[in-house]
Design an enzyme around this catalytic site. Sequence first.
Site, PDB file in Angstrom:
ATOM      1  N   ASP A 101     -47.377  54.416-117.080  1.00 10.96           N
ATOM      2  CA  ASP A 101     -48.551  53.503-116.829  1.00 10.96           C
ATOM      3  C   ASP A 101     -49.532  53.908-117.652  1.00 10.96           C
ATOM      4  O   ASP A 101     -50.576  54.076-116.943  1.00 10.96           O
ATOM      5  CB  ASP A 101     -48.689  53.332-115.234  1.00 10.96           C
ATOM      6  CG  ASP A 101     -49.349  52.069-114.948  1.00 10.96           C
ATOM      7  OD1 ASP A 101     -49.812  51.598-115.567  1.00 10.96           O
ATOM      8  OD2 ASP A 101     -49.628  51.893-113.599  1.00 10.96           O
ATOM      9  N   SER A 133     -57.638  53.371-110.809  1.00  9.20           N
ATOM     10  CA  SER A 133     -56.523  52.977-111.792  1.00  9.20           C
ATOM     11  C   SER A 133     -57.188  53.307-113.095  1.00  9.20           C
ATOM     12  O   SER A 133     -58.165  52.805-113.383  1.00  9.20           O
ATOM     13  CB  SER A 133     -55.857  51.584-111.576  1.00  9.20           C
ATOM     14  OG  SER A 133     -54.670  51.795-110.936  1.00  9.20           O
ATOM     15  N   HIS A 180     -51.108  48.886-116.304  1.00  4.95           N
ATOM     16  CA  HIS A 180     -51.431  47.635-115.533  1.00  4.95           C
ATOM     17  C   HIS A 180     -52.726  47.171-115.422  1.00  4.95           C
ATOM     18  O   HIS A 180     -52.861  46.193-115.293  1.00  4.95           O
ATOM     19  CB  HIS A 180     -50.832  47.932-114.000  1.00  4.95           C
ATOM     20  CG  HIS A 180     -51.512  48.913-113.113  1.00  4.95           C
ATOM     21  ND1 HIS A 180     -51.467  50.251-112.950  1.00  4.95           N
ATOM     22  CD2 HIS A 180     -52.710  48.620-112.452  1.00  4.95           C
ATOM     23  CE1 HIS A 180     -52.452  50.635-112.177  1.00  4.95           C
ATOM     24  NE2 HIS A 180     -53.191  49.671-111.860  1.00  4.95           N
TER      25      HIS A 180
HETATM   26  N1  ARG Z   1     -50.068  50.254-107.307  1.00  3.18           N
HETATM   27  C1  ARG Z   1     -50.731  50.512-108.469  1.00  3.18           C
HETATM   28  C2  ARG Z   1     -52.270  49.849-108.112  1.00  3.18           C
HETATM   29  O1  ARG Z   1     -52.571  49.619-107.324  1.00  3.18           O
HETATM   30  C3  ARG Z   1     -50.025  50.194-109.590  1.00  3.18           C
HETATM   31  C4  ARG Z   1     -49.832  48.507-109.631  1.00  3.18           C
HETATM   32  C5  ARG Z   1     -48.910  48.047-110.756  1.00  3.18           C
HETATM   33  N2  ARG Z   1     -48.555  46.748-110.473  1.00  3.18           N
HETATM   34  C6  ARG Z   1     -47.126  46.311-109.759  1.00  3.18           C
HETATM   35  N3  ARG Z   1     -46.952  45.240-109.319  1.00  3.18           N
HETATM   36  N4  ARG Z   1     -46.386  47.032-110.072  1.00  3.18           N
HETATM   37  O2  ARG Z   1     -52.810  49.431-109.111  1.00  3.18           O
HETATM   38  N1  GLU Z   2     -53.001  51.043-108.933  1.00  3.08           N
HETATM   39  C1  GLU Z   2     -54.428  51.350-108.280  1.00  3.08           C
HETATM   40  C2  GLU Z   2     -55.601  50.582-109.043  1.00  3.08           C
HETATM   41  O1  GLU Z   2     -55.339  49.508-109.685  1.00  3.08           O
HETATM   42  C3  GLU Z   2     -54.525  52.573-108.059  1.00  3.08           C
HETATM   43  C4  GLU Z   2     -53.850  53.087-106.718  1.00  3.08           C
HETATM   44  C5  GLU Z   2     -54.661  53.100-105.650  1.00  3.08           C
HETATM   45  O2  GLU Z   2     -55.017  52.187-105.077  1.00  3.08           O
HETATM   46  O3  GLU Z   2     -55.000  54.034-105.281  1.00  3.08           O
HETATM   47  O4  GLU Z   2     -56.525  50.951-109.015  1.00  3.08           O
END
Ligand code: ARG
Ligand code: GLU
Length: 759
Positions: free
Chosen positions: A224, A655, A88
């Site tokens: 991911d 991330s 991502h």
């Molecule tokens: N929650 C993770 C982060 O904050 C992964 C995001 C991936 N995006 C999604 N819409 N599934 O980046």
């Molecule tokens: N997916 C998140 C990012 O883009 C990390 C997840 C979180 O927020 O801890 O950094």
Amino acid sequence: MKHPFKFIITLILILSAIANSYAGEGMWLPQLLKLLNEKEMKSMGMKITADDIYSINKGSLKDAIVHFGGFCTSELISAKGLLLTNHHCGYDAIQSHTSVENNLIKNGFWAKSHKDELPNAGLTATFIDYIDDVTALITAGITDDMTAEKRQSIVDKNLSEVKKSYKLESYQEVIIRPFFDGNQYFAFVTTIYKDVRLVGTPPESIGKFGSDTDNWVWPRHTGDFSLFRIYAGKDNKPADYSPDNIPYTPKHFLPVSMDGVSEGDFTMVFGFPGRTNQYLPASAVKQVVNTLNPAKIKIREISLKIMDKYMREDVATKIKYASKYATIANYWKKWIGESQGLQQTYAVNKKLDYEAQFQKRLPQNSPYKTLLTDLDKLYTDIDQYALARDYYGEITLRNVELTAYMGTLKRLVTAYEKNGDKGYFEILGRVKDFSADFYKDFDAKIDHEKLGALLDLYVDKLDEKFVPEYLRRQNLGISDGESYATMVKEQYTLSSFSSETGASEILNLEPSKAVAAIKSDPIYALSSAWSDFYSKEIATPYSNIRKEIDLKLEKYTKAQMEVFKEKRFYPDANSTLRVTYGKVNGYKPRDAVSYEPITYLDGIIAKYIPEDYEFDLQTRMLELYKSRNYGPYADKTGNLPVCFIGSNHTTGGNSGSPAIDAYGNLIGLNFDRVWEGTMSDINYDESICRNIMVDARYILWVVDKYAGASHLITEMKLVYPKTKGKTKKKNSLSPCKYGIFKNQKYNFIVSLIVWAVSI
Ligand code: ARG
Ligand code: GLU
């Protein structure tokens, strides 16, 4: 006493459990680890030293940690500049190389050789060269009784002088950031590489498996990850993109562990966490839960529904909006989880109790006596402005695209009005580049539908004083209660900027004509009237109150540190390099439910739904699963691990951060947090806050067995079990598991006695 033994055992177990609840909380500055954390990290199992993690005199782990594009983290995993980050994080780049005919999102991509690796204009890889404490220099001349404005002007002046005092190479930058709400300042000298190429990505059925349904959720099965490479000039220094650039040779890269993880193993996450707010007063938390989060969630829900409808209808639209949709959906869901979590953990009440303690401990004549009541009042004063500000920002900048694009045109108009043709031509090139990028993924019908629906919301939900005259229904000939949709649709039809051809016709006119055409465009007129109104009626009063809040928060944070001497404070995340550490650890999300810390390929297959938008798999995955073709990547039980969780305190920006074992090897790749723990930015609770990582062995398996890109594996340094022969006892009372002492030797003896007595 009937069972003295039982009593003693219970007592020892309780004491042990308390002592064993080490601090998973905290995002620590790498240069202060020796002072603040090394001892604890070693007691938790770390075998390397603080100096091995951060040193400016020798190669250390920090030389392998790279800020990816300024929004994610990545790490070097080969001597040839190979960079690992999340799928991502690389998604925008992956999407930009994708078309219906050459669908990298759907099919994945693996460069066969260096010359097949794909350049990405604008993508950067930033290293931290060294960090200086510049607090004394930045705060010189500041006194406690200064107004917010006066204070800021002194800080700004000092900042610019200190920045100038650094002698930098052309490819270096110095960034100075406040810590502890302005009580401390650090300078980061960075080196920025500008040629970062895409090397490999799994298909979305792996890299985005489970998509938004599984996002922020454990148990998780997403692979991911994606791979990039840093290119340098012949001298290994940063250089603009050129086909002649060569792969970068790093000072340090992370070996990849084949050892795998088990519950209780030490883990460390090293990266660039973006933003947290751990020291806020209760009034600010209330505002997030009651006012701001619900508004932003609603706006994004409307925006997402509209995109989703069109994306499901058409592959080309799905590709165009894939990355934008994911970005909007990500925080939409995060805010839902955060609000729920804050409510379920009674975060506001906890803060109130803490504040009562704070107040009680203050000496009679403390200058901080009225701090909290002052802050309460200021948060009440700012509430409606903060809400209107979020509405405006969410709608016109983050969800509707044409209104955001008008901001770029406005800069062009302003440049012309200030400096005539010269000013205009100075920025025209950049505007044209931006436009080309913009229209590549723009669909006017999706956009006008969003603006129509979101204008309805804006006007209906906000106090009338936040609606510019220009946008009031009566002034636009819309009757009460009627939607803005038809009007907006008409304006889009009339606007030249609804299409790339219309836009480029105007941008190719001579400056005076172009500016006249832009200014008479209906969407430009609407956006510009709205933006002028916003800065006068919303942004200005907002920032006047905000300055006061910031000044009080600085004092409040300082006061907390003085009052709660026994508490260990760490600075809020601010996109600077941090270390966080914990252990591989499951958790109990609610009564009678308990989560294991590791997921397996079996779990992917169990989630598989043929043809599904989010849970489909490619035949190759099913075949490899059927034949159990896991190579050397399976664990001891013969299963292929996919993801694991740990008690590392992370946030957005982390991330792509490496999960590192006790020896400094890569064991996983951070990419998310669990649902119950998404509130950790505001209220960290170590019993339920966990970060989610992809297991390094799954990454290797996908690269090697799934994609057949074994040349990339050859490039890496795989390290095999250092712990060979160590058998982990299943017995929960096995030696070392329980500890009341920092020194593991004593814990071992205690655990041994407990264990012996209990059998
Ligand atoms: N929650 C993770 C982060 O904050 C992964 C995001 C991936 N995006 C999604 N819409 N599934 O980046
Ligand atoms: N997916 C998140 C990012 O883009 C990390 C997840 C979180 O927020 O801890 O950094």
